[in-house]
Design a protein around this motif. Structure first.
Motif, short mmCIF file in Angstrom:
data_model
loop_
_atom_site.label_atom_id
_atom_site.label_comp_id
_atom_site.label_asym_id
_atom_site.label_seq_id
_atom_site.Cartn_x
_atom_site.Cartn_y
_atom_site.Cartn_z
N LYS A 192 -10.97 4.88 2.13
CA LYS A 192 -10.69 3.90 3.09
C LYS A 192 -11.08 4.24 4.31
N ASN B 229 0.77 -1.21 0.18
CA ASN B 229 0.06 0.03 0.03
C ASN B 229 0.86 1.18 0.12
N GLU C 52 -8.02 8.96 -1.83
CA GLU C 52 -8.09 7.33 -1.76
C GLU C 52 -8.06 6.99 -0.08
#
Length: 75
Positions: free
Chosen positions: A30, A11, A26
């Motif tokens: 999340k 990640n 992003e």
């Protein structure tokens, strides 16, 4: 665990390739609460640039640690 750390490394590598706005979008998707930055991971010029970019993009001041090395930018 090893698999957790592997996921974190993957990640991190993916996020390093994204521009700042994409990364923030992003992370928000999340459900992250913000971005944590350890100043010691950057040279002075790199940190100053990142600090200014995050401040401009998020329109907020970070929360600083007592020793001045850790910064948290809340979403």
């Amino acid at each position: 665990s090893v698999s957790f750390m592997s996921k974190m490394n993957v990640n991190r590598k993916v996020m390093e390739r994204k521009d700042l706005k994409q990364m923030i979008d992003e992370l928000k998707k999340k459900s992250f609460a913000g971005i944590y930055v350890d100043k010691r991971a950057y040279d002075e010029e790199g940190f100053v640039s990142l600090y200014a970019s995050l401040k401009a993009e998020l329109d907020c001041e970070p929360i600083n640690s007592a020793n001045g090395n850790l910064y948290f930018y809340e979403f």
